[in-house]
Every structure is written in C-alpha cells, then in structure tokens.
Design a protein around this motif. Structure first.
Motif: not given
Length: 311
Positions: A276, A248, A180-182, A187, A224-225, A283-284, A280-281
């Motif tokens: 994503a 989301s 996941s992006i997470q 978050i 992402g979601y 944010a990475i 989000p991109s």
C-alpha cells in the motif's frame, strides 16, 4: 591518541561491513529460493490478480493447478500460458484446472480431492478468489452480507482445511491468502468486504501459529487497490452488480507487480505483507496508536459520501 582511536575503530568498521555483506547475501539467497517444479494451486485464476499470479508462477517453473468457476476461461488461461514465451531454459509444465464455486461449501471437499489427484500433493495454496461490495449498511440485506462472507471467508478456509491435512502429513507446504488493506482498517460503505477481510486476517494469523510446528508457513498479503475488475463485479446493497470502475481501482497497483510481490513473499516465506501507499500505511498505525482520530476521519468520510462512492 588519534592513531590509537583510529586503529581501534577499524576492526569494528570492517566487522560491520562484513556483517552487512553477509546479510545481503542471505537476503539474496532467500529471494532466490526456487519454485521450480512446486505444485502451486491458485483460486480465482481466470482473471485479474489470479491470472497474473498464474503467469508469474508459470514463468518461474511451477506446476500449476488453476481453479475457478468458468471452465472455458480457465482453459483460455492455460492456452495463453502455453503460447507465452518464457525466455528461460527451465522446464515448463502445462497447468491443470479444477472447476468449482468456492462459495458453495458442498463443492469444496470434492474440489480438494481433484486438486490432490493432479500431482498428489500441494506445495503452495494461493487463496485469491474473492468478491467486493459497495453499500450502505442500513440498506443492505443480511443475505448480501452472508454471500460476501461465503466467498471471501468460508470458501478460502474450507479449501485450506481440506488441503491442510496432506500438508501436515508431509510436514511441507505453504498457505497464502490474498487479503486487503481493508482487512486491517475499515472504510465506510465497505462493511461486508472489510468484515470478510478482517475475518481472513484473524483466521490465518491463528493458523500460522498453530501450524508452525509442522513447518508450514502462512502468508497474508494485504494489497491496496489493484487495477482489476473487482469494483465492476462488486455486489451492492440489494445484491445487484455495482458495475462501476472506481477511480482508486483504475489508478491502483498494476496486478503484475502484485503477482511478483506474491512470488517474492512465497520465496521468502513472509508472514505478513502490506502492499500500500503512504496514506493507507499511516492509517493502519493510526487505527492502532490513535484510534479516536482514525474514527473521526472515517466518520467525516462517511458524512461526505452518504452513499457508495465512485472513488
């Protein structure tokens, strides 16, 4: 002088065009690598992204081994695939199923033996099964954190390690994990989920380096979601079901698009795939290049939410 310059430049231009054409041909060849007849194991195959991956890989001619906890739902997927027109002349295979709970360690070794009995080998293992979480750390019992880790981390690595020796012996195979992006950024109010995905990222990054000598690629896919029931089935601080479709999630990626991206990643033998949007991109990279700002943004988000947010 102009003629001399022009004449000298022309060979370089033609060479550049030639290199570009060769590169495009090479990319197309990589994209076209076939999974026809390959044995593809998919966990969490009875619903969501796992079910879409089953459809995509079945249409591509793979021999599927579908894994999940519910035998009836897995069989329903098999029946749907059998009734689905493919529009292709290639040979199609009826999927096999193996029923087990990935979160129960004592079941994984037996399941791996059953998986290998289906076709005698595994060409692609797609670790897809997982569970999400919504909760405040202060209110979350440690048992909930452990349960999420059992399903999202210990389960996939146990199955991977059970099937890996057969791949090493054949010097052939491909291991895929749906992270996941997470797994790359954390978050607020997602602690157990983000921690499990961070652990998955680290483990499979290590595995990739260690099995490269055996010609076994490892792919981590970080979406992402996605429009699935992941948030509906998420666990909360007390272990109960969240039961809310986050905004989301409802507006996220179409699982069919993600499944096709997984197939493309397998064909290309990609190492790390992020699916994503722009935020989000960014944010990475922000987490790596300007962590202080990233932490301030996450702290501000946490203050606004105060509790698990219906996004």
């Amino acid at each position: 002088m102009e003629r001399v310059v022009g004449g000298g430049a022309l060979p370089f231009i033609l060479t550049g065009v030639g290199v570009l054409l060769l590169y495009r041909i090479f990319v197309r060849l990589r994209q076209g690598a076939s999974v026809q007849g390959a044995v593809v194991v998919i966990t969490g195959a009875s619903s969501g992204l796992g079910k879409e991956c089953a459809r995509v890989f079945h249409a591509a001619g793979a021999r599927l081994v579908l894994c999940g906890r519910d035998a009836a739902r897995l069989q329903q997927v098999v029946q749907e695939l059998a009734a689905r027109p493919t529009g292709s002349q290639q040979q199609m295979f009826t999927p096999s199923t193996v029923v087990f709970d990935l979160a129960k360690a004592d079941m994984v070794d037996r399941a791996a033996e059953e998986i290998l009995k289906c076709y005698g080998q595994v060409d692609v293992l797609i670790n897809n099964a997982g569970i999400s979480y919504r909760g405040n750390i202060l209110d979350t019992h440690i048992s909930v954190q452990r349960d999420v880790m059992e399903t999202n981390y210990f389960g996939p690595i146990a199955l991977t390690q059970a099937l890996l020796p057969s791949m090493v012996q054949r010097r052939s195979g491909h291991i895929v994990v749906i992270s996941s992006i997470q797994g790359k950024i954390a978050i607020p109010y997602r602690s157990a989920y983000a921690a499990s995905k961070h652990a998955i990222q680290a483990y499979f990054d290590c595995l990739r380096a260690e099995v490269e000598c055996f010609r076994i690629p490892v792919t981590v896919v970080s979406p992402g979601y996605i429009q699935t029931n992941l948030s509906l089935n998420a666990v909360t601080a007390d272990g109960s079901t969240y039961g809310v479709m986050d905004k989301s999630t409802a507006t996220g990626w179409d699982p069919r698009d993600v499944a096709h991206a997984v197939l493309k990643a397998v064909r290309r033998r990609s190492k790390d795939v992020v699916l994503a949007g722009p935020l989000p991109s960014v944010a990475i990279y922000l987490r790596t290049l300007w962590p202080a700002l990233f932490f301030k943004i996450m702290a501000s988000r946490a203050r606004k939410e105060r509790k698990p947010k219906t996004e």
